[in-house]
Design a protein around this motif. Structure first.
Motif, PDB file in Angstrom:
ATOM      1  N   SER A 211      15.265  -6.279 -21.978  1.00  0.00           N
ATOM      2  CA  SER A 211      14.222  -5.616 -22.767  1.00  0.00           C
ATOM      3  C   SER A 211      13.405  -4.660 -21.912  1.00  0.00           C
ATOM      4  CB  SER A 211      13.300  -6.662 -23.398  1.00  0.00           C
ATOM      5  OG  SER A 211      12.665  -7.427 -22.387  1.00  0.00           O
ATOM      6  N   ASN A 212      13.149  -5.025 -20.639  1.00  0.00           N
ATOM      7  CA  ASN A 212      12.389  -4.134 -19.771  1.00  0.00           C
ATOM      8  C   ASN A 212      13.184  -2.916 -19.359  1.00  0.00           C
ATOM      9  OD1 ASN A 212      10.128  -5.800 -19.792  1.00  0.00           O
ATOM     10  ND2 ASN A 212      10.857  -7.017 -18.068  1.00  0.00           N
ATOM     11  N   SER A 213      14.513  -3.058 -19.319  1.00  0.00           N
ATOM     12  CA  SER A 213      15.343  -1.925 -18.918  1.00  0.00           C
ATOM     13  C   SER A 213      15.490  -0.887 -20.020  1.00  0.00           C
ATOM     14  CB  SER A 213      16.736  -2.421 -18.495  1.00  0.00           C
ATOM     15  OG  SER A 213      17.380  -3.051 -19.593  1.00  0.00           O
ATOM     16  N   GLN A 214      15.047  -1.227 -21.237  1.00  0.00           N
ATOM     17  CA  GLN A 214      15.145  -0.274 -22.333  1.00  0.00           C
ATOM     18  C   GLN A 214      14.057   0.780 -22.173  1.00  0.00           C
ATOM     19  OE1 GLN A 214      14.955  -2.319 -26.047  1.00  0.00           O
ATOM     20  NE2 GLN A 214      16.736  -3.606 -25.649  1.00  0.00           N
ATOM     21  N   THR A 215      14.423   1.943 -21.842  1.00  0.00           N
ATOM     22  CA  THR A 215      13.471   3.035 -21.684  1.00  0.00           C
ATOM     23  C   THR A 215      13.342   3.794 -22.995  1.00  0.00           C
ATOM     24  OG1 THR A 215      15.246   4.473 -20.910  1.00  0.00           O
ATOM     25  CG2 THR A 215      13.976   3.264 -19.237  1.00  0.00           C
ATOM     26  N   VAL A 216      12.152   4.344 -23.175  1.00  0.00           N
ATOM     27  CA  VAL A 216      11.857   5.100 -24.385  1.00  0.00           C
ATOM     28  C   VAL A 216      12.044   6.577 -24.080  1.00  0.00           C
ATOM     29  CG1 VAL A 216      10.110   5.624 -26.110  1.00  0.00           C
ATOM     30  CG2 VAL A 216      10.238   3.325 -25.134  1.00  0.00           C
ATOM     31  N   HIS A 217      12.869   7.234 -24.869  1.00  0.00           N
ATOM     32  CA  HIS A 217      13.136   8.653 -24.710  1.00  0.00           C
ATOM     33  C   HIS A 217      12.337   9.429 -25.749  1.00  0.00           C
ATOM     34  CE1 HIS A 217      16.418   8.055 -21.818  1.00  0.00           C
ATOM     35  NE2 HIS A 217      16.786   7.030 -22.582  1.00  0.00           N
ATOM     36  N   LYS A 218      11.720  10.520 -25.288  1.00  0.00           N
ATOM     37  CA  LYS A 218      10.946  11.378 -26.181  1.00  0.00           C
ATOM     38  C   LYS A 218      11.704  12.668 -26.431  1.00  0.00           C
ATOM     39  CE  LYS A 218       6.408   9.765 -24.623  1.00  0.00           C
ATOM     40  NZ  LYS A 218       5.083  10.184 -24.079  1.00  0.00           N
ATOM     41  N   ARG A 219      11.597  13.142 -27.637  1.00  0.00           N
ATOM     42  CA  ARG A 219      12.193  14.423 -27.990  1.00  0.00           C
ATOM     43  C   ARG A 219      11.168  15.224 -28.782  1.00  0.00           C
ATOM     44  NH1 ARG A 219      17.454  14.338 -31.572  1.00  0.00           N
ATOM     45  NH2 ARG A 219      15.908  13.837 -33.164  1.00  0.00           N
ATOM     46  N   PHE A 220      10.871  16.397 -28.302  1.00  0.00           N
ATOM     47  CA  PHE A 220       9.863  17.221 -28.945  1.00  0.00           C
ATOM     48  C   PHE A 220      10.377  17.721 -30.292  1.00  0.00           C
ATOM     49  CE2 PHE A 220       7.937  21.475 -29.592  1.00  0.00           C
ATOM     50  CZ  PHE A 220       6.631  21.048 -29.785  1.00  0.00           C
ATOM     51  N   GLU A 221       9.554  17.568 -31.307  1.00  0.00           N
ATOM     52  CA  GLU A 221       9.905  17.969 -32.671  1.00  0.00           C
ATOM     53  C   GLU A 221       9.059  19.193 -33.035  1.00  0.00           C
ATOM     54  OE1 GLU A 221      12.306  16.632 -34.276  1.00  0.00           O
ATOM     55  OE2 GLU A 221      12.630  14.806 -33.076  1.00  0.00           O
ATOM     56  N   TYR A 222       9.656  20.378 -32.903  1.00  0.00           N
ATOM     57  CA  TYR A 222       8.892  21.601 -33.111  1.00  0.00           C
ATOM     58  C   TYR A 222       8.585  21.851 -34.586  1.00  0.00           C
ATOM     59  CZ  TYR A 222      13.218  23.887 -34.633  1.00  0.00           C
ATOM     60  OH  TYR A 222      14.364  24.234 -35.316  1.00  0.00           O
ATOM     61  N   LYS A 223       9.379  21.267 -35.478  1.00  0.00           N
ATOM     62  CA  LYS A 223       9.118  21.466 -36.902  1.00  0.00           C
ATOM     63  C   LYS A 223       7.890  20.703 -37.383  1.00  0.00           C
ATOM     64  CE  LYS A 223      13.833  22.490 -38.443  1.00  0.00           C
ATOM     65  NZ  LYS A 223      14.906  22.108 -39.380  1.00  0.00           N
ATOM     66  N   TYR A 224       7.430  19.777 -36.592  1.00  0.00           N
ATOM     67  CA  TYR A 224       6.259  18.983 -36.948  1.00  0.00           C
ATOM     68  C   TYR A 224       5.134  19.202 -35.936  1.00  0.00           C
ATOM     69  CZ  TYR A 224       9.977  16.751 -39.600  1.00  0.00           C
ATOM     70  OH  TYR A 224      11.051  16.524 -40.430  1.00  0.00           O
ATOM     71  N   SER A 225       5.105  20.376 -35.331  1.00  0.00           N
ATOM     72  CA  SER A 225       4.116  20.685 -34.297  1.00  0.00           C
ATOM     73  C   SER A 225       3.608  22.107 -34.482  1.00  0.00           C
ATOM     74  CB  SER A 225       4.719  20.518 -32.888  1.00  0.00           C
ATOM     75  OG  SER A 225       5.317  19.250 -32.723  1.00  0.00           O
ATOM     76  N   PHE A 226       2.444  22.372 -33.934  1.00  0.00           N
ATOM     77  CA  PHE A 226       1.942  23.744 -33.821  1.00  0.00           C
ATOM     78  C   PHE A 226       1.021  23.806 -32.599  1.00  0.00           C
ATOM     79  CE2 PHE A 226      -0.985  21.578 -36.755  1.00  0.00           C
ATOM     80  CZ  PHE A 226      -2.208  21.811 -36.159  1.00  0.00           C
ATOM     81  N   LYS A 227       1.012  24.957 -31.950  1.00  0.00           N
ATOM     82  CA  LYS A 227       0.205  25.134 -30.755  1.00  0.00           C
ATOM     83  C   LYS A 227       0.017  26.636 -30.511  1.00  0.00           C
ATOM     84  CE  LYS A 227       4.138  25.039 -27.542  1.00  0.00           C
ATOM     85  NZ  LYS A 227       4.660  24.437 -26.310  1.00  0.00           N
ATOM     86  N   PRO A 228      -1.044  27.013 -29.776  1.00  0.00           N
ATOM     87  CA  PRO A 228      -1.250  28.422 -29.426  1.00  0.00           C
ATOM     88  C   PRO A 228      -0.361  28.799 -28.241  1.00  0.00           C
ATOM     89  CG  PRO A 228      -3.038  27.084 -28.576  1.00  0.00           C
ATOM     90  CD  PRO A 228      -2.156  26.156 -29.349  1.00  0.00           C
ATOM     91  N   PRO A 229      -0.189  30.053 -27.926  1.00  0.00           N
ATOM     92  CA  PRO A 229      -0.740  31.201 -28.664  1.00  0.00           C
ATOM     93  C   PRO A 229       0.132  31.567 -29.864  1.00  0.00           C
ATOM     94  CG  PRO A 229       0.431  31.959 -26.736  1.00  0.00           C
ATOM     95  CD  PRO A 229       0.509  30.458 -26.697  1.00  0.00           C
ATOM     96  N   TYR A 230      -0.317  32.496 -30.659  1.00  0.00           N
ATOM     97  CA  TYR A 230       0.404  32.918 -31.873  1.00  0.00           C
ATOM     98  C   TYR A 230       0.680  31.728 -32.770  1.00  0.00           C
ATOM     99  CZ  TYR A 230       1.167  36.760 -28.620  1.00  0.00           C
ATOM    100  OH  TYR A 230       0.978  37.756 -27.689  1.00  0.00           O
ATOM    101  N   LEU A 231      -0.378  30.911 -32.942  1.00  0.00           N
ATOM    102  CA  LEU A 231      -0.226  29.729 -33.786  1.00  0.00           C
ATOM    103  C   LEU A 231       0.056  30.145 -35.227  1.00  0.00           C
ATOM    104  CD1 LEU A 231      -2.418  26.575 -33.564  1.00  0.00           C
ATOM    105  CD2 LEU A 231      -1.964  27.543 -35.800  1.00  0.00           C
ATOM    106  N   ALA A 232      -0.687  31.095 -35.704  1.00  0.00           N
ATOM    107  CA  ALA A 232      -0.469  31.617 -37.049  1.00  0.00           C
ATOM    108  C   ALA A 232       0.284  32.941 -36.979  1.00  0.00           C
ATOM    109  CB  ALA A 232      -1.805  31.806 -37.771  1.00  0.00           C
ATOM    110  N   GLN A 233       1.127  33.178 -37.951  1.00  0.00           N
ATOM    111  CA  GLN A 233       1.901  34.411 -37.986  1.00  0.00           C
ATOM    112  C   GLN A 233       1.027  35.571 -38.471  1.00  0.00           C
ATOM    113  OE1 GLN A 233       5.198  34.464 -36.860  1.00  0.00           O
ATOM    114  NE2 GLN A 233       4.582  32.399 -36.228  1.00  0.00           N
ATOM    115  N   LYS A 234       1.657  36.740 -38.566  1.00  0.00           N
ATOM    116  CA  LYS A 234       0.905  37.931 -38.953  1.00  0.00           C
ATOM    117  C   LYS A 234       0.362  37.824 -40.363  1.00  0.00           C
ATOM    118  CE  LYS A 234       1.306  42.943 -38.631  1.00  0.00           C
ATOM    119  NZ  LYS A 234       2.219  44.088 -38.324  1.00  0.00           N
TER     120      LYS A 234
END
Length: 503
Positions: free
Chosen positions: A20-43
């Protein structure tokens, strides 16, 4: 046989723990459920993969869910539900306002259906089905426990209790202040294996690693395939509720196969979408540069890092002053500890001296040891002795003043006696002044004697083994001597005056 079975059981448990301790948690960035600057909003003002409404305003740097106006509500929601079970969301936001108290707050949502954009619960819908992590900044129940961060679960049948700030409905929470911070505050919300964990960044530093645990709750069951959302609301008081970014990562263990492997066709599709998005972004950059040639010449503010504004300078000086104050307080704590240690040593030495003065002898062989007193001179006795010493010093100062006054009056009497020598003796006025001075001296000496006699029992435990003259006797003797000297001087002056008269 039993010992072998016990060893086998222990080995099995250890293997399971290691696995159980050897089970590592892998993260994967989900861009469809994220927003960040710059150009956060479109034109056109839209946010990719998100929809916002109400009084929310999206810009290139942030999403203002509710501006600092009264009765404003706004929200932003994902367009599609999530396709993974475990997730981690990192939210960076700023809640700022001119008032000492803010209102009402913002909330993060994970619900089975998207909520409203101007609802009754911090800008979203009531009776939601899922999770709400609420950052409440207004104290409705007047218990002085806000701003507060709390998690509330709902199955779609309960109304949020605004009067008690959800005190009877919350899953867990912590008292954290997130208003008017020099840097953006952050919250990291993790949901993995039915365990909800919330970490909080107070925004006092710009270090991204300064997270602290707010709360952790286990056995939390959330519906699958929900929507992410953010909402905020203001009331009679108002703050600006700005969300700078929301970053979502899906969590997967090494044993999970579903959702972990991506086919070649999906990879090609994702790469093609990413390339199209990059081309669209570069095209918008070129159009912006053509429309604003003056700003392009500035090279996008390459010299901004070399200067600081008045506000930044003031904040830097404040932080430096706070750091110096903390250093000084740390040194003071060390010095106080040293003084307490020295005082303890002094008290132990005084107790040893007191024991020797009492005649306590070391135990002889074959005799039971004599128990030494733990602390004969207590802190109260020490304070009483110090107070008595101060009283004695003050009394001596008063006596000095009395002696100076008597000396001045005696000089005046002698001068008047010399002037009245031709008359054959002292005048009645001089004799009256002399009598008044002597009576005042007696009253002062009597008052001092009463004060010292009243304080004598408090100072008696300091030196019980020493027999000495009391302060009252000493003062009476000194007063008698002064009186005799004064009378003798008057008598001598009178004799000399009579002798001069005869000549």
């Amino acid at each position: 046989m039993s010992s072998n079975s016990l060893k086998l059981l222990l080995c099995t448990v250890l293997c399971l723990l290691v696995r159980s301790n050897s089970q590592t948690v892998h993260k994967r960035f989900e861009y469809k459920y994220s927003f960040k600057p710059p150009y956060l909003a479109q034109k056109d003002g839209s946010v990719p993969f998100w929809e916002y409404g109400g009084n929310a305003i999206a810009s290139g740097e942030s999403v203002r869910l509710a501006p600092s106006l009264r009765s404003q509500k706004g929200a932003i929601w994902t367009r599609t539900p999530i396709s993974f079970d475990w997730w981690e969301v990192d939210i960076m936001f700023k809640v700022t306002g001119r008032g000492r108290i803010g209102a009402d707050g913002l909330a993060f949502w994970y619900t089975s259906a998207r909520g409203e954009y101007n609802g009754d619960v911090f800008g979203s819908s009531d009776r939601w089905n899922g999770l709400g992590v609420i950052f409440d900044s207004f104290d409705n129940d007047n218990k002085h426990n806000n701003p507060y961060v709390m998690a509330v679960l709902n199955d779609g049948t309960k109304n949020f209790d605004h009067k008690s700030d959800g005190a009877t409905q919350l899953l867990s929470g912590c008292l954290r202040d997130f208003r008017n911070k020099p840097f953006p505050t952050r919250a990291r919300i993790e949901y993995y294996l039915n365990t909800l964990t919330v970490h909080f960044h107070n925004g006092l530093t710009n270090n991204e690693a300064d997270y602290e645990l707010c709360f952790r709750a286990e056995n939390v069951a959330l519906p699958r395939g929900g929507y992410f959302g953010l909402s905020a609301a203001t009331g009679g008081l108002a703050d600006d509720h700005d969300v700078i970014h929301l970053l979502t990562s899906s969590l997967h263990s090494t044993q999970q196969t579903g959702g972990q492997q991506i086919s070649t066709a999906d990879q090609q599709k994702l790469s093609q979408e990413y390339q199209e998005y990059q081309k669209k972004l570069e095209q918008q950059k070129e159009e912006y540069r053509k429309e604003h040639p003056d700003e392009v010449r500035d090279k996008e503010g390459e010299f901004d890092d070399w200067f600081e504004s008045d506000g930044q300078r003031e904040l830097r000086q404040i932080f430096q002053g706070l750091g110096q104050i903390q250093d000084v307080m740390r040194d003071l704590h060390k010095k106080v500890d040293e003084v307490i240690g020295k005082q303890s040593n002094s008290l132990s030495l005084l107790s040893a001296v007191y024991s020797q003065a009492q005649g306590v002898q070391p135990a002889q062989p074959g005799q039971p040891p004599v128990q030494m007193p733990a602390l004969p001179i207590s802190r109260q006795d020490w304070d009483a002795m110090t107070t008595n010493q101060q009283i004695v010093i003050n009394t001596i100062a008063e006596l000095k003043g009395f002696i100076i006054e008597v000396s001045r009056k005696s000089d005046a009497v002698l001068a008047s006696a010399g002037g009245a020598a031709g008359a054959g003796g002292l005048s009645p006025q001089v004799v009256g002044e002399l009598r008044d001075g002597i009576s005042q001296l007696k009253q002062s000496v009597g008052g001092v004697s009463q004060r010292l006699s009243a304080q004598a029992p408090a100072a008696a435990p300091v030196c019980p083994s020493v027999s000495c003259v009391s302060g009252t006797t000493l003062l009476v003797a000194a007063a008698g001597q002064l009186l005799l000297m004064f009378l003798y001087s008057v008598y001598k002056e009178r004799k000399e005056a009579q002798a001069k008269k005869f000549f």
